[in-house]
Design a protein around this motif. Structure first.
Motif, short mmCIF file in Angstrom:
data_model
loop_
_atom_site.label_atom_id
_atom_site.label_comp_id
_atom_site.label_asym_id
_atom_site.label_seq_id
_atom_site.Cartn_x
_atom_site.Cartn_y
_atom_site.Cartn_z
N THR A 1 -6.18 39.97 -41.38
CA THR A 1 -6.30 39.13 -42.59
C THR A 1 -7.63 38.37 -42.56
OG1 THR A 1 -5.33 37.15 -41.59
CG2 THR A 1 -3.79 38.77 -42.54
N PRO A 2 -8.08 37.87 -43.73
CA PRO A 2 -9.30 37.05 -43.76
C PRO A 2 -9.16 35.78 -42.92
CG PRO A 2 -8.74 37.80 -45.98
CD PRO A 2 -7.59 38.17 -45.10
N GLU A 3 -7.95 35.23 -42.84
CA GLU A 3 -7.74 34.01 -42.05
C GLU A 3 -7.99 34.28 -40.56
OE1 GLU A 3 -5.60 35.19 -44.32
OE2 GLU A 3 -6.01 33.70 -45.89
N ILE A 4 -7.56 35.42 -40.08
CA ILE A 4 -7.79 35.76 -38.67
C ILE A 4 -9.29 35.96 -38.43
CG2 ILE A 4 -7.32 37.44 -36.84
CD1 ILE A 4 -4.67 38.08 -38.30
N SER A 5 -9.94 36.62 -39.37
CA SER A 5 -11.39 36.84 -39.26
C SER A 5 -12.13 35.51 -39.24
CB SER A 5 -11.86 37.70 -40.44
OG SER A 5 -13.26 37.81 -40.44
N ASP A 6 -11.73 34.56 -40.12
CA ASP A 6 -12.37 33.24 -40.16
C ASP A 6 -12.20 32.51 -38.83
OD1 ASP A 6 -13.15 33.69 -42.74
OD2 ASP A 6 -11.53 32.51 -43.65
N LYS A 7 -11.02 32.62 -38.23
CA LYS A 7 -10.79 31.93 -36.96
C LYS A 7 -11.65 32.52 -35.84
CE LYS A 7 -7.26 29.97 -33.96
NZ LYS A 7 -5.82 29.76 -33.70
N LEU A 8 -11.82 33.85 -35.89
CA LEU A 8 -12.68 34.48 -34.87
C LEU A 8 -14.11 33.95 -34.99
CD1 LEU A 8 -12.63 36.74 -32.63
CD2 LEU A 8 -13.59 38.24 -34.38
N TYR A 9 -14.63 33.90 -36.23
CA TYR A 9 -15.98 33.36 -36.42
C TYR A 9 -16.04 31.88 -35.99
CZ TYR A 9 -17.89 37.39 -38.97
OH TYR A 9 -18.38 38.63 -39.32
N HIS A 10 -14.96 31.15 -36.27
CA HIS A 10 -14.93 29.71 -35.95
C HIS A 10 -15.06 29.47 -34.45
CE1 HIS A 10 -13.68 25.55 -35.66
NE2 HIS A 10 -12.68 25.93 -34.86
N ILE A 11 -14.35 30.25 -33.63
CA ILE A 11 -14.41 29.97 -32.19
C ILE A 11 -15.78 30.35 -31.61
CG2 ILE A 11 -11.91 30.18 -31.89
CD1 ILE A 11 -12.47 32.92 -30.58
N VAL A 12 -16.41 31.38 -32.18
CA VAL A 12 -17.76 31.73 -31.73
C VAL A 12 -18.74 30.61 -32.09
CG1 VAL A 12 -19.71 33.33 -32.02
CG2 VAL A 12 -17.38 34.21 -31.78
N ASP A 13 -18.63 30.12 -33.35
CA ASP A 13 -19.51 29.04 -33.81
C ASP A 13 -19.28 27.77 -32.98
OD1 ASP A 13 -21.36 27.91 -35.88
OD2 ASP A 13 -19.62 26.62 -36.25
N ARG A 14 -18.02 27.49 -32.68
CA ARG A 14 -17.68 26.30 -31.89
C ARG A 14 -18.29 26.37 -30.50
NH1 ARG A 14 -11.38 25.39 -31.21
NH2 ARG A 14 -11.61 27.23 -29.89
N PHE A 15 -18.26 27.54 -29.91
CA PHE A 15 -18.84 27.69 -28.57
C PHE A 15 -20.36 27.52 -28.62
CE2 PHE A 15 -21.04 30.25 -25.44
CZ PHE A 15 -20.54 29.72 -24.27
N GLU A 16 -21.00 28.15 -29.61
CA GLU A 16 -22.46 28.07 -29.69
C GLU A 16 -22.91 26.63 -29.92
OE1 GLU A 16 -23.84 32.45 -31.28
OE2 GLU A 16 -23.14 31.01 -32.78
N LYS A 17 -22.17 25.87 -30.75
CA LYS A 17 -22.51 24.46 -30.99
C LYS A 17 -22.35 23.63 -29.72
CE LYS A 17 -21.92 23.75 -35.97
NZ LYS A 17 -22.02 25.12 -36.42
N GLU A 18 -21.33 23.96 -28.91
CA GLU A 18 -21.12 23.21 -27.68
C GLU A 18 -22.27 23.43 -26.69
OE1 GLU A 18 -19.20 20.68 -24.98
OE2 GLU A 18 -19.09 20.93 -27.14
N VAL A 19 -22.76 24.67 -26.63
CA VAL A 19 -23.90 24.95 -25.76
C VAL A 19 -25.14 24.20 -26.26
CG1 VAL A 19 -25.47 26.75 -24.92
CG2 VAL A 19 -23.02 27.20 -25.04
N GLU A 20 -25.32 24.17 -27.61
CA GLU A 20 -26.45 23.44 -28.19
C GLU A 20 -26.34 21.95 -27.90
OE1 GLU A 20 -26.95 26.50 -31.99
OE2 GLU A 20 -26.45 24.39 -32.33
N ARG A 21 -25.11 21.41 -28.00
CA ARG A 21 -24.90 19.97 -27.74
C ARG A 21 -25.33 19.60 -26.33
NH1 ARG A 21 -21.44 16.69 -25.31
NH2 ARG A 21 -20.17 18.40 -24.50
N MET A 22 -25.18 20.53 -25.41
CA MET A 22 -25.58 20.28 -24.03
C MET A 22 -27.08 20.46 -23.84
SD MET A 22 -22.45 22.28 -22.15
CE MET A 22 -23.11 22.02 -20.51
N GLY A 23 -27.77 20.91 -24.91
CA GLY A 23 -29.20 21.10 -24.81
C GLY A 23 -29.60 22.30 -23.99
N GLU A 24 -28.68 23.29 -23.93
CA GLU A 24 -28.95 24.45 -23.10
C GLU A 24 -29.05 25.72 -23.95
OE1 GLU A 24 -29.63 24.34 -20.00
OE2 GLU A 24 -29.07 22.26 -19.58
N ASP A 25 -29.53 26.80 -23.35
CA ASP A 25 -29.60 28.11 -23.97
C ASP A 25 -28.77 29.05 -23.10
OD1 ASP A 25 -30.22 30.69 -24.82
OD2 ASP A 25 -32.30 30.18 -25.26
#
Length: 386
Positions: free
Chosen positions: A202-226
Motif C-alpha cells: 500500500t502507499p502507506e507502507i511505502s511512505d513509512k519505508l521512506y520515513h525511516i530512511v529519512d529519519r536515519f539520514e537526519k539523525e546522522v546529519e544531526r551528529m554532524g557526520e557523514d
C-alpha cells in the motif's frame, strides 16, 4: 505443504528450540546471570550494557528488546535477574513476557543478599524451570509457521553476485509455503529504497519505508557526520564494494521478490506472515538481536568476508558466495554457494541448497554458530546515557 518438528507454546506460538533464558535487567546483573548459566546446562543468557541511566525512547527500547527476546517462541521459560535499583522494572518485564503463558520468575540480587546468594537461588530456580522444559515433547509443525530473518554482514563483491540472490530465491520459497521473511538494515538500503518502496502493498507502507530512511539520514546529519565514513566499511571496500548504492543493490536481493506487507520498528513484534521490513542498523549483533526480539525463529546471514555472529535464542545460518573464504573459515560457515561464480551452480540450485538448510535447522540441526556457542546480544541505542 512441508512440516518440521518443534514446540507448541501455551499461546499458540511455535518454537524450533526450547531454551531456558536468563535475562539481566541491567548490566550490573550480568555476572550473576552468567554464573547461573554455567551451573545449569542448556540454559542461555543475554548479558548487555543497558538498563540503568536511560530515559524516554531509549529506556523503552531496552525494555521492549528484553521483553521481545523473552517472548520469542524459541524460549520456553524465563528467569529475570534484577539488581534492584535500575530503571527497567523487573516485575513489569516479567509480566510483559508472561502474557505468552510461559513460566517466568524474578530474582532480585539486593533482596537475595548479594551475588553469592543470588547465584545459589537463581541456580535452584533455573534447575527447576529446566526440568519442566525437558518434559516438553516435540510435535509436528507446518513450515508455514516459520518466520526467518535475512541479514548480510562482512559483505564483499560475492555477496551481491551470489549469496544474496540465492538467499532471495530461498526467501521466495518460504513465502510460497505461507511463512514469513523479515529484512532489516536501514543503512543498507539507502540508494535503493525506491526499489523496495515500489514493492510495498500500500502507499502507506511505502511512505513509512521512506520515513525511516529519512529519519536515519537526519539523525546522522544531526551528529554532524557523514555515514560514508563507515559504510561501506573498510572491510567491504577491501572486498570489492565501492559505494553505498552498490552495496544496497546487492543487499536488497536477499529478501526475494514478494510484496512488502508492512514496516515495523526495531524489536517490534512481527504482525503476520509474508515479507516485512524492520528498521534496524546494519550492525550485525544489534540487527540480529532486534530480529530475535521481533519473533523470528532463525536468521539466514550472508557474508563474503566471514563472521562468527550468533544468537542466544535463534539459530544463525551462515551463507557465503566466496568459496575461498568458505574453505578458510569452515568452522563458521554453514552453506557455500561459491560454485555460482564458477558457473557450476545456478541461482535456483543455490536457493534450493539454502532452503534445504533452513528446513534442516528448523527441524533441529545445529548451526555452526550454535555448536561453537556464539550467543552475542546487543541492544540498539537511540540517545545518550545520563
Amino acid at each position: 505443504m512441508g512440516t518440521l518438528m518443534g514446540y507448541k507454546r501455551a499461546n499458540g506460538d511455535t518454537g524450533i528450540r526450547n531454551h531456558l533464558l536468563v535475562i539481566p535487567t541491567v548490566i550490573c546483573a550480568n555476572q550473576v546471570c552468567s554464573r547461573i548459566v554455567q551451573m545449569v546446562p542448556e540454559t542461555v543468557a543475554i548479558p548487555h550494557q543497558h538498563g540503568c541511566s536511560q530515559i524516554g525512547a531509549d529506556k523503552s527500547r531496552t525494555f521492549e528488546t528484553l521483553a521481545g527476546t523473552g517472548r520469542n517462541p524459541n524460549v520456553g521459560a524465563v528467569l529475570v535477574v534484577s539488581l534492584g535499583c535500575e530503571v527497567v522494572n523487573p516485575y513489569e518485564l516479567a509480566d510483559a513476557i508472561r502474557v505468552t503463558g510461559k513460566p517466568v520468575e524474578v530474582l532480585d540480587i539486593q533482596e537475595a543478599g548479594g551475588s553469592v546468594k543470588a547465584i545459589q537461588q537463581g541456580t535452584e530456580i533455573a534447575n527447576r524451570l529446566r526440568a519442566e522444559l525437558d518434559k516438553a515433547e516435540r510435535v509436528e509443525l507446518s513450515l508455514s509457521e516459520l518466520i526467518v530473518g535475512v541479514k548480510c554482514g562482512g559483505s564483499d563483491a560475492t555477496s551481491g553476485l551470489a549469496s544474496n540472490p540465492a538467499l532471495g530465491n530461498a526467501a521466495d520459497r518460504l513465502i510460497a509455503e505461507g511463512g514469513g521473511i523479515v529484512i532489516g538494515e536501514t543503512t543498507e538500503i539507502i540508494g535503493a529504497e525506491h526499489i523496495l518502496a515500489a514493492r510495498c502493498r500500500t502507499p502507506e507502507i511505502s511512505d513509512k519505508l521512506y520515513h525511516i530512511v529519512d529519519r536515519f539520514e537526519k539523525e546522522v546529519e544531526r551528529m554532524g557526520e557523514d555515514m560514508r565514513g563507515g559504510n561501506p566499511s573498510p572491510g567491504n571496500i577491501a572486498g570489492g564494494l565501492s559505494t553505498i548504492e552498490e552495496k544496497s543493490l546487492g543487499c536488497i536481493s536477499k529478501c526475494g521478490t514478494a510484496p512488502f506487507e508492512g514496516v515495523i520498528e526495531y524489536a517490534e513484534k512481527i504482525p503476520g506472515k509474508g515479507l516485512y521490513f524492520m528498521d534496524s542498523p546494519g550492525n550485525d549483533i544489534e540487527c540480529v538481536s532486534g530480529m530475535a526480539a521481533s519473533g523470528v525463529h532463525l536468521v539466514c546471514f550472508t557474508t563474503g568476508r566471514g563472521t562468527p555472529t550468533g544468537s542466544a535464542v535463534i539459530p544463525v545460518i551462515k551463507i557465503t558466495g566466496n568459496g575461498r573464504m568458505y574453505e578458510r573459515m569452515a568452522d563458521n560457515m554453514d552453506v557455500n554457494v561459491g560454485p555460482m561464480l564458477e558457473g557450476s551452480m545456478n541461482v535456483e540450485e543455490a536457493g534450493e541448497l539454502i532452503w534445504q538448510e533452513i528446513r534442516e535447522v528448523a527441524d533441529g540441526k545445529l548451526t555452526k554458530a550454535e555448536i561453537l556457542g556464539h550467543q552475542e546480544f546487543s541492544i540498539n541505542r537511540i540517545g545518550p546515557s545520563l
